[in-house]
Design a protein around this motif. Structure first.
Motif, PDB file in Angstrom:
ATOM      1  N   PHE A   9     -35.920 100.418 -18.459  1.00 27.17           N
ATOM      2  CA  PHE A   9     -35.359 101.779 -18.270  1.00 27.17           C
ATOM      3  C   PHE A   9     -33.716 101.726 -18.632  1.00 27.17           C
ATOM      4  CE2 PHE A   9     -34.108 105.412 -14.956  1.00 27.17           C
ATOM      5  CZ  PHE A   9     -34.089 106.411 -15.878  1.00 27.17           C
ATOM      6  N   ILE A  10     -33.311 102.524 -19.552  1.00 28.53           N
ATOM      7  CA  ILE A  10     -31.920 102.283 -20.002  1.00 28.53           C
ATOM      8  C   ILE A  10     -31.102 103.604 -19.623  1.00 28.53           C
ATOM      9  CG2 ILE A  10     -30.279 102.181 -21.874  1.00 28.53           C
ATOM     10  CD1 ILE A  10     -32.772 100.950 -23.795  1.00 28.53           C
ATOM     11  N   GLY A  11     -30.157 103.484 -18.748  1.00 30.89           N
ATOM     12  CA  GLY A  11     -29.225 104.665 -18.555  1.00 30.89           C
ATOM     13  C   GLY A  11     -27.792 104.061 -18.217  1.00 30.89           C
ATOM     14  N   PHE A  13     -26.227 105.815 -15.493  1.00 28.26           N
ATOM     15  CA  PHE A  13     -26.042 105.953 -14.107  1.00 28.26           C
ATOM     16  C   PHE A  13     -24.600 105.938 -13.580  1.00 28.26           C
ATOM     17  CE2 PHE A  13     -29.349 102.960 -15.194  1.00 28.26           C
ATOM     18  CZ  PHE A  13     -30.476 103.698 -15.361  1.00 28.26           C
ATOM     19  N   HIS A  17     -28.517 109.093  -9.684  1.00 25.55           N
ATOM     20  CA  HIS A  17     -28.896 110.313  -8.831  1.00 25.55           C
ATOM     21  C   HIS A  17     -30.336 110.342  -8.730  1.00 25.55           C
ATOM     22  CE1 HIS A  17     -30.278 112.103 -12.512  1.00 25.55           C
ATOM     23  NE2 HIS A  17     -28.962 112.257 -12.996  1.00 25.55           N
ATOM     24  N   GLY A  19     -32.547 112.078  -9.778  1.00 25.78           N
ATOM     25  CA  GLY A  19     -33.699 112.090 -10.756  1.00 25.78           C
ATOM     26  C   GLY A  19     -33.945 110.741 -11.539  1.00 25.78           C
ATOM     27  N   HIS A  20     -32.902 109.834 -11.561  1.00 27.77           N
ATOM     28  CA  HIS A  20     -32.892 108.598 -12.196  1.00 27.77           C
ATOM     29  C   HIS A  20     -33.867 107.887 -11.099  1.00 27.77           C
ATOM     30  CE1 HIS A  20     -28.728 109.016 -13.516  1.00 27.77           C
ATOM     31  NE2 HIS A  20     -29.293 109.062 -14.592  1.00 27.77           N
ATOM     32  N   SER A  40     -23.064 101.198 -21.304  1.00 26.54           N
ATOM     33  CA  SER A  40     -21.860 101.316 -21.348  1.00 26.54           C
ATOM     34  C   SER A  40     -21.027 100.302 -20.230  1.00 26.54           C
ATOM     35  CB  SER A  40     -21.201 102.585 -21.039  1.00 26.54           C
ATOM     36  OG  SER A  40     -21.947 103.604 -21.976  1.00 26.54           O
ATOM     37  N   SER A  84     -22.199 100.647 -34.354  1.00 26.25           N
ATOM     38  CA  SER A  84     -23.542  99.941 -34.788  1.00 26.25           C
ATOM     39  C   SER A  84     -24.491 100.121 -33.971  1.00 26.25           C
ATOM     40  CB  SER A  84     -23.059  98.423 -35.024  1.00 26.25           C
ATOM     41  OG  SER A  84     -24.332  97.713 -35.491  1.00 26.25           O
ATOM     42  N   ASP A  85     -25.489 101.017 -34.040  1.00 24.25           N
ATOM     43  CA  ASP A  85     -26.677 101.064 -33.447  1.00 24.25           C
ATOM     44  C   ASP A  85     -27.820  99.855 -33.556  1.00 24.25           C
ATOM     45  OD1 ASP A  85     -26.513 103.370 -32.015  1.00 24.25           O
ATOM     46  OD2 ASP A  85     -27.763 104.667 -33.376  1.00 24.25           O
ATOM     47  N   TRP A  88     -26.322  97.100 -31.245  1.00 23.60           N
ATOM     48  CA  TRP A  88     -26.765  97.761 -29.725  1.00 23.60           C
ATOM     49  C   TRP A  88     -28.380  97.676 -29.448  1.00 23.60           C
ATOM     50  CZ3 TRP A  88     -30.219 101.699 -27.727  1.00 23.60           C
ATOM     51  CH2 TRP A  88     -29.857 102.278 -26.454  1.00 23.60           C
ATOM     52  N   PHE A 124     -37.081 110.011 -19.673  1.00 18.32           N
ATOM     53  CA  PHE A 124     -37.698 111.178 -19.557  1.00 18.32           C
ATOM     54  C   PHE A 124     -36.705 111.906 -20.778  1.00 18.32           C
ATOM     55  CE2 PHE A 124     -35.117 114.844 -17.395  1.00 18.32           C
ATOM     56  CZ  PHE A 124     -36.327 115.676 -17.550  1.00 18.32           C
ATOM     57  N   LYS A 126     -34.955 113.796 -22.079  1.00 19.84           N
ATOM     58  CA  LYS A 126     -34.030 115.131 -21.543  1.00 19.84           C
ATOM     59  C   LYS A 126     -33.347 115.644 -22.442  1.00 19.84           C
ATOM     60  CE  LYS A 126     -30.190 113.521 -19.795  1.00 19.84           C
ATOM     61  NZ  LYS A 126     -28.729 113.302 -19.390  1.00 19.84           N
ATOM     62  N   SER A 130     -31.198 111.032 -25.455  1.00 21.39           N
ATOM     63  CA  SER A 130     -32.155 110.162 -25.278  1.00 21.39           C
ATOM     64  C   SER A 130     -32.968 109.848 -26.485  1.00 21.39           C
ATOM     65  CB  SER A 130     -33.407 110.757 -24.211  1.00 21.39           C
ATOM     66  OG  SER A 130     -32.716 111.165 -23.051  1.00 21.39           O
ATOM     67  N   SER A 146     -39.959 114.508 -14.894  1.00 26.65           N
ATOM     68  CA  SER A 146     -39.159 114.837 -13.823  1.00 26.65           C
ATOM     69  C   SER A 146     -39.734 115.871 -12.967  1.00 26.65           C
ATOM     70  CB  SER A 146     -37.617 115.299 -14.734  1.00 26.65           C
ATOM     71  OG  SER A 146     -37.019 115.719 -13.430  1.00 26.65           O
ATOM     72  N   PHE A 151     -30.763 118.514 -13.762  1.00 27.69           N
ATOM     73  CA  PHE A 151     -29.378 118.169 -13.474  1.00 27.69           C
ATOM     74  C   PHE A 151     -29.012 116.973 -13.932  1.00 27.69           C
ATOM     75  CE2 PHE A 151     -30.417 115.212 -10.354  1.00 27.69           C
ATOM     76  CZ  PHE A 151     -31.534 115.593  -9.844  1.00 27.69           C
TER      77      PHE A 151
HETATM   78  P1  NAD Z   1     -28.147 108.517 -18.190  1.00 29.35           P
HETATM   79  O1  NAD Z   1     -27.804 107.832 -16.990  1.00 29.35           O
HETATM   80  O2  NAD Z   1     -27.687 109.956 -18.545  1.00 29.35           O
HETATM   81  O3  NAD Z   1     -29.752 108.786 -18.252  1.00 29.35           O
HETATM   82  C1  NAD Z   1     -30.577 107.553 -18.086  1.00 29.35           C
HETATM   83  C2  NAD Z   1     -32.165 108.117 -18.235  1.00 29.35           C
HETATM   84  O4  NAD Z   1     -32.201 109.083 -17.041  1.00 29.35           O
HETATM   85  C3  NAD Z   1     -32.495 108.975 -19.372  1.00 29.35           C
HETATM   86  O5  NAD Z   1     -33.690 108.309 -19.893  1.00 29.35           O
HETATM   87  C4  NAD Z   1     -32.525 110.278 -18.877  1.00 29.35           C
HETATM   88  O6  NAD Z   1     -33.309 111.135 -19.635  1.00 29.35           O
HETATM   89  C5  NAD Z   1     -32.944 110.281 -17.291  1.00 29.35           C
HETATM   90  N1  NAD Z   1     -32.694 111.286 -16.641  1.00 29.35           N
HETATM   91  C6  NAD Z   1     -31.498 111.926 -16.821  1.00 29.35           C
HETATM   92  N2  NAD Z   1     -31.248 113.127 -15.916  1.00 29.35           N
HETATM   93  C7  NAD Z   1     -32.592 113.008 -15.253  1.00 29.35           C
HETATM   94  C8  NAD Z   1     -33.283 113.742 -14.357  1.00 29.35           C
HETATM   95  N3  NAD Z   1     -32.499 114.965 -13.697  1.00 29.35           N
HETATM   96  N4  NAD Z   1     -34.512 113.391 -14.007  1.00 29.35           N
HETATM   97  C9  NAD Z   1     -35.176 112.712 -14.303  1.00 29.35           C
HETATM   98  N5  NAD Z   1     -34.686 111.877 -15.312  1.00 29.35           N
HETATM   99  C10 NAD Z   1     -33.442 111.903 -15.676  1.00 29.35           C
HETATM  100  O7  NAD Z   1     -27.932 107.701 -19.575  1.00 29.35           O
HETATM  101  P2  NAD Z   1     -28.059 107.777 -21.048  1.00 29.35           P
HETATM  102  O8  NAD Z   1     -26.528 108.423 -21.461  1.00 29.35           O
HETATM  103  O9  NAD Z   1     -29.180 108.382 -21.583  1.00 29.35           O
HETATM  104  O10 NAD Z   1     -27.536 106.187 -21.292  1.00 29.35           O
HETATM  105  C11 NAD Z   1     -27.823 105.597 -22.525  1.00 29.35           C
HETATM  106  C12 NAD Z   1     -27.032 104.456 -22.596  1.00 29.35           C
HETATM  107  O11 NAD Z   1     -27.389 103.918 -23.648  1.00 29.35           O
HETATM  108  C13 NAD Z   1     -25.538 104.763 -22.418  1.00 29.35           C
HETATM  109  O12 NAD Z   1     -24.661 103.463 -21.842  1.00 29.35           O
HETATM  110  C14 NAD Z   1     -25.094 104.922 -24.116  1.00 29.35           C
HETATM  111  O13 NAD Z   1     -23.783 104.409 -24.284  1.00 29.35           O
HETATM  112  C15 NAD Z   1     -26.113 103.433 -24.522  1.00 29.35           C
HETATM  113  N6  NAD Z   1     -26.433 103.527 -26.083  1.00 29.35           N
HETATM  114  C16 NAD Z   1     -25.571 103.051 -26.914  1.00 29.35           C
HETATM  115  C17 NAD Z   1     -25.475 102.878 -28.245  1.00 29.35           C
HETATM  116  C18 NAD Z   1     -24.649 102.113 -28.906  1.00 29.35           C
HETATM  117  O14 NAD Z   1     -23.818 101.567 -28.625  1.00 29.35           O
HETATM  118  N7  NAD Z   1     -24.874 102.100 -30.287  1.00 29.35           N
HETATM  119  C19 NAD Z   1     -26.650 103.673 -28.824  1.00 29.35           C
HETATM  120  C20 NAD Z   1     -27.621 104.359 -27.885  1.00 29.35           C
HETATM  121  C21 NAD Z   1     -27.335 104.549 -26.544  1.00 29.35           C
END
Ligand code: NAD
Length: 354
Positions: A9-11, A13, A17, A19-20, A40, A84-85, A88, A124, A126, A130, A146, A151
């Motif tokens: 699971f990547i996020g 956070f 919250h 949801g997570h 990040s 650079s994806d 990452w 999820f 969202k 995602s 969810s 939110f």
């Molecule tokens: P986030 O914390 O917003 O969300 C994390 C997860 O929780 C997602 O799957 C999201 O859909 C889910 N979620 C959010 N709200 C929810 C809710 N209310 N109910 C249920 N699930 C919920 O994190 P994010 O922005 O998706 O994080 C992605 C990370 O990956 C970031 O740090 C981003 O910078 C990184 N990323 C980096 C690159 C790069 O550096 N090239 C590329 C892609 C992603």
């Protein structure tokens, strides 16, 4: 036994919250172990990324103490690579492989390889953020629905970074809400609030852009020339010398002008004239940096120029040009990403071949 050995699971956070937590709790029911990668992890604090990796890892541990103690919830940092994806994705793959092999083999000899474990990416779908769920076709998809509407952490942040902060306890677990209540009493909160207020007022004063800026990546004998920012945005962070392009100048001339203004760079004969600075630019390395979210001020597109100064035992002299910036040479090895403003670390990485 579940059919999935490791969920991923990547996020971000920012903050964690319910949801997570719902996704994590349900994923834990369906996987033997869950790896949570905290994204990040290598950026400076700002109103969009206010909490460090350590603080966010503590929020996760506090919300799932039993799963952490049982070794079923594994938390690890994940750096951004804004330009650079591929870098990452490679980092996600490397990190997951290392954690799966370490935990799947019980910390002992690696008798099982990655292919022996069933890995599934969870999340999820969202919104557009995602999209990365699709970057890992080699893993199964474990979609968790969810129950908590749409939110997001940004709702929490916009209610929290106020003169009278609100901690939306209804969508936060008790530990996270307590952490936020404590955090808002400290200096760091005040600095982030000041930054958030500056950013909120910015579009009314300057518009939303796009704006064009120029930045100077100045290197000499294993050092890079940076300025410490004296005011918002990014007060106290290190930045490349640079700034907005004037209506009547070329972008390259703006980089030279800002470099001279902000650093007063000089050799034995005094301030280095613009034409001589221009001769140090490696034209083939000039690059545009345009990640849409690179600045919280608005849409700012920058052009970075690599100035490679002659190798010397004695570096060129520099001093802060005005009270907004204090210039100094830094050894590359002493810098870390979270010391730098906006995407300047990513720019240095790309331009200086770090
Ligand atoms: P986030 O914390 O917003 O969300 C994390 C997860 O929780 C997602 O799957 C999201 O859909 C889910 N979620 C959010 N709200 C929810 C809710 N209310 N109910 C249920 N699930 C919920 O994190 P994010 O922005 O998706 O994080 C992605 C990370 O990956 C970031 O740090 C981003 O910078 C990184 N990323 C980096 C690159 C790069 O550096 N090239 C590329 C892609 C992603």
């Amino acid at each position: 036994m579940s059919t999935i050995d490791f969920g991923v699971f990547i996020g971000r956070f920012q903050p964690l919250h319910i949801g997570h937590e719902h996704v994590i709790a349900h994923a834990l029911e369906r996987c033997d172990r869950l790896i949570v990668l905290v994204g990040s992890a290598n950026v400076a604090r700002d109103p969009r990324n206010p909490f460090t990796y350590a603080e966010r890892a503590a929020m996760l541990r506090g919300a799932f103490p039993d799963a952490v103690a049982a070794g079923r919830l594994i938390i690890a940092p994940l750096d951004d690579h804004l330009y650079s994806d591929t870098a990452w994705v490679a980092q996600v793959q490397r990190s997951v492989r290392a954690l799966v092999l370490e935990h799947g083999n019980g910390g002992g000899f690696h008798t099982h390889g990655l292919a022996d474990f069933r890995v599934a990416l969870t999340g999820f779908g969202k919104d557009a953020s995602s999209y990365y769920l699709k970057l890992f076709p080699e893993w199964a998809n474990l979609q968790i629905d969810s129950q908590y509407g749409t939110f997001s952490s940004s709702d929490v942040r916009s209610r929290y970074f106020q003169r009278i902060p609100e901690v939306p306890a209804a969508i936060l677990s008790a530990g996270v809400a307590d952490f936020l209540r404590g955090f808002m009493l400290g200096e760091t909160f005040r600095a982030l609030l000041e930054e958030a207020e500056f950013l909120a007022a910015y579009p009314a004063q300057w518009g939303r852009g796009p704006f064009v800026t120029a930045d100077a990546v100045v290197v000499q004998s294993g050092h890079i020339l940076l300025v410490e920012r004296g005011r918002a945005p990014g007060k106290g962070l290190l930045a490349l010398p640079g700034g907005f392009v004037n209506p009547d100048e070329r972008i390259r001339d703006a980089a030279i002008r800002e470099l001279r203004e902000e650093t007063s760079i000089s050799d034995a004969k005094g301030q280095i004239p613009p034409a001589m600075l221009a001769s140090f630019i490696e034209d083939a390395r000039t690059r545009v940096f345009d990640a849409p979210g690179r600045s919280l001020r608005g849409r700012i597109i920058t052009h970075a120029f690599l100035f490679r100064l002659p190798e010397r035992r004695q570096l060129f002299a520099v001093k802060g040009g005005d009270d907004a910036a204090h210039a100094r040479w830094y050894r590359f090895g002493d810098l870390s990403p979270e010391m730098l403003f906006e995407d300047h670390w990513a720019i240095i990485e790309e331009m200086a071949d770090l």
